[in-house]
Design an enzyme around this catalytic site. Structure first.
Site, PDB file in Angstrom:
ATOM      1  N   GLU A 163      17.008 -17.063  22.098  1.00  0.00           N
ATOM      2  CA  GLU A 163      17.961 -16.531  21.402  1.00  0.00           C
ATOM      3  C   GLU A 163      18.757 -17.820  21.058  1.00  0.00           C
ATOM      4  OE1 GLU A 163      20.200 -13.721  23.486  1.00  0.00           O
ATOM      5  OE2 GLU A 163      19.036 -12.908  23.155  1.00  0.00           O
ATOM      6  N   GLU A 362      12.649  -8.008  24.130  1.00  0.00           N
ATOM      7  CA  GLU A 362      14.057  -7.564  24.692  1.00  0.00           C
ATOM      8  C   GLU A 362      14.701  -6.428  24.369  1.00  0.00           C
ATOM      9  OE1 GLU A 362      17.140 -10.913  26.360  1.00  0.00           O
ATOM     10  OE2 GLU A 362      15.205 -12.330  26.875  1.00  0.00           O
TER      11      GLU A 362
HETATM   12  C1  FCB Z   1      19.695 -11.853  26.538  1.00  0.00           C
HETATM   13  C2  FCB Z   1      19.037 -12.602  26.767  1.00  0.00           C
HETATM   14  C3  FCB Z   1      18.835 -12.285  28.591  1.00  0.00           C
HETATM   15  C4  FCB Z   1      19.678 -11.174  29.126  1.00  0.00           C
HETATM   16  C5  FCB Z   1      20.158  -9.976  28.409  1.00  0.00           C
HETATM   17  C6  FCB Z   1      21.033  -9.247  28.377  1.00  0.00           C
HETATM   18  O1  FCB Z   1      20.650 -12.099  24.939  1.00  0.00           O
HETATM   19  O2  FCB Z   1      18.052 -13.160  26.470  1.00  0.00           O
HETATM   20  O3  FCB Z   1      18.637 -13.137  29.407  1.00  0.00           O
HETATM   21  O4  FCB Z   1      20.646 -11.784  29.552  1.00  0.00           O
HETATM   22  O5  FCB Z   1      20.571 -10.503  26.924  1.00  0.00           O
END
Ligand code: FCB
Length: 457
Positions: A163, A362
């Site tokens: 990110e 994620e």
């Molecule tokens: C994302 C992050 C991860 C965690 C999730 C909830 O943006 O990459 O580290 O904080 O959100």
């Protein structure tokens, strides 16, 4: 059709959020260590000093992942644990930890997916200008080489960055995250360009040192889904997904186009090109390294519809729209909209544009999780959330999107950055006082999904 054979079912985590052992075995400081020391920065005044103590309890965590039959585990390597000064002298003890972790994973038949950088930037390099320094891409590539040389005989799957939108956008533009200092747009654009150069050079370092490496990165961005299935609305959602706006860090194509296509979007160049470093055109070749898959963290999306003039408009959320929960009353924490459609349309649009297998690197939600009187953690909301999202992802696979894998965020509850321990994202509950782990109902549910390769959804 459903999920393909060999689909990668996994879980994700990040070093600073779980490892703890912040002052052990020669680890250097990161911007997050320093940020947490500043009063008012973290909702509950906490830090990742101990977190889930994964540094010492990694074997227990691997055992639980094995019990839940994970196929893969996405973890990140802490740059300052490996290179306490960011570069130069290697901390062998730090690398030893990742050796032990990787060996334990392989023994448990869990494929390691290593992220090189998930936000714990070496403080020593921050003091030298961090990503603003023109040497910063090389610093990152040198670090990538160290990791590749040590782990590359056993780790084959890598993500360079997690990110960039967040570790530039909410760290150096808005200031919710470390180091939490606001810079003007011409500097943040330069930083992002260097970040992408770092990515490109790191890919080269990985390819040069890891036989058969499989490499991607893990950006996050706004995803959009159409208000209806009419061609006009679908086209509107696609436009919204790939557009450049003033909030450039959150525009998918500001980063993913240079990395995946070797170009900045035309509109980006018109709006922001004047801020790019002089060498930007020449740099695109380095930034645009062939990747093996396209990873993206997707949690939610927004609804778009045709504006009737060939453009798009964003549809405001309905009053009382579904959203995820947070643990306690410390504020409006990770109350995020529940929009399963994003796991259909996101991968679909991304696959159309970039043509690489899509990995959801994620996805998950924070819930109001507690240990009940029966000693278990019942989290029906998370199960419902995942059921809806995974059905959408399966529908994308059914419609011909090459979906390669899904990494649930997170394996254990952990230190949720500026929200401290007030959010719980894990499939495994963690009592942060005793370090006791309890597998939540959703963890057992996820095991059933893995066993059935998603056919039971
Ligand atoms: C994302 C992050 C991860 C965690 C999730 C909830 O943006 O990459 O580290 O904080 O959100």
């Amino acid at each position: 059709m459903g999920f393909k054979k060999g689909f990668i079912w996994g879980g994700a985590s990040a070093s600073y959020q779980i490892e703890g052992a912040a002052y052990e075995d020669g680890r250097g400081m990161s911007v997050w260590d320093m940020f947490c020391k500043q009063p008012g920065r973290i909702t509950d005044g906490s830090s990742g000093d101990v977190a889930c103590d994964h540094y010492h309890r990694y074997q227990e965590d691997v055992d639980i992942m094995r019990e839940l039959e994970f196929k893969a585990y996405r973890f990140s390597v802490a740059w300052p644990r490996v290179l306490p000064e960011g570069g130069g002298k290697i901390n062998e003890k730090g690398l030893d930890f990742y050796d032990r972790l990787v060996d334990a994973l392989l023994k448990a038949n869990i494929t390691p997916y290593a992220t090189l950088f998930h936000w714990d930037y070496p403080y020593a390099l921050f003091r030298r200008g961090a990503w603003l320094n023109p040497d910063s891409p090389k610093w990152f590539a040198d670090y990538a080489e160290v990791v590749a040389k040590r782990l590359g005989d056993r780790v084959k799957n890598f993500f360079t960055l997690n990110e960039p939108q967040c570790f530039i956008g909410i760290s150096y533009d808005s200031t919710e995250h470390a180091p939490g200092i606001s810079f003007p747009v011409w500097d943040t654009i330069t930083m992002m360009h260097h970040v992408m150069m770092g990515h490109g050079l790191a890919v080269k370092a990985l390819r040069g040192n890891v036989k058969d490496a499989q490499i991607g990165f893990a950006p996050c961005n706004g995803t959009f889904y159409p208000a209806t299935n009419s061609p006009g609305d679908i086209d509107a959602a696609r436009q919204a997904c790939f557009d450049t706006t003033e909030s450039w860090t959150w525009c998918l194509t500001s980063v993913s186009d240079p990395v995946m296509l070797g170009t900045y979007p035309e509109k980006f160049i018109k709006m922001f090109g004047k801020y790019l470093p002089a060498s930007w055109e020449k740099d695109l070749e380095t930034i645009h390294q062939p990747l093996d898959f396209y990873g993206q963290n997707i949690y939610n999306g927004s609804c778009a519809a045709s504006d009737g003039n060939g453009g798009y408009k964003i549809i405001p959320r309905a009053p009382g729209y579904a959203c995820t929960n947070a643990v306690n009353g410390l504020g409006n924490l990770s109350k995020w909209p529940v929009t399963p459609e994003c796991l259909y349309w996101g991968p679909k649009f991304l696959y159309e544009r970039y043509g690489k297998p899509i990995y959801i690197t994620e996805n998950g939600c924070s819930c109001h999780d507690v240990i009940s009187l029966d000693g278990k953690v019942h989290d029906p909301n998370r199960i419902d959330f995942l059921n809806r999202y995974l059905l959408a992802l399966r529908r994308a696979a059914d419609d011909g999107v090459d979906v390669g894998g899904y990494f649930h965020w997170c394996v254990t509850d952990n230190f949720e950055w500026a929200k401290g321990y007030t959010d719980r994202f894990g499939l495994i509950y963690c009592d942060f006082t005793t370090q006791q782990r309890v597998i939540k109902d959703s963890g057992y549910w996820y095991r059933e999904v893995i066993r059935a390769n998603g056919e039971n959804l």
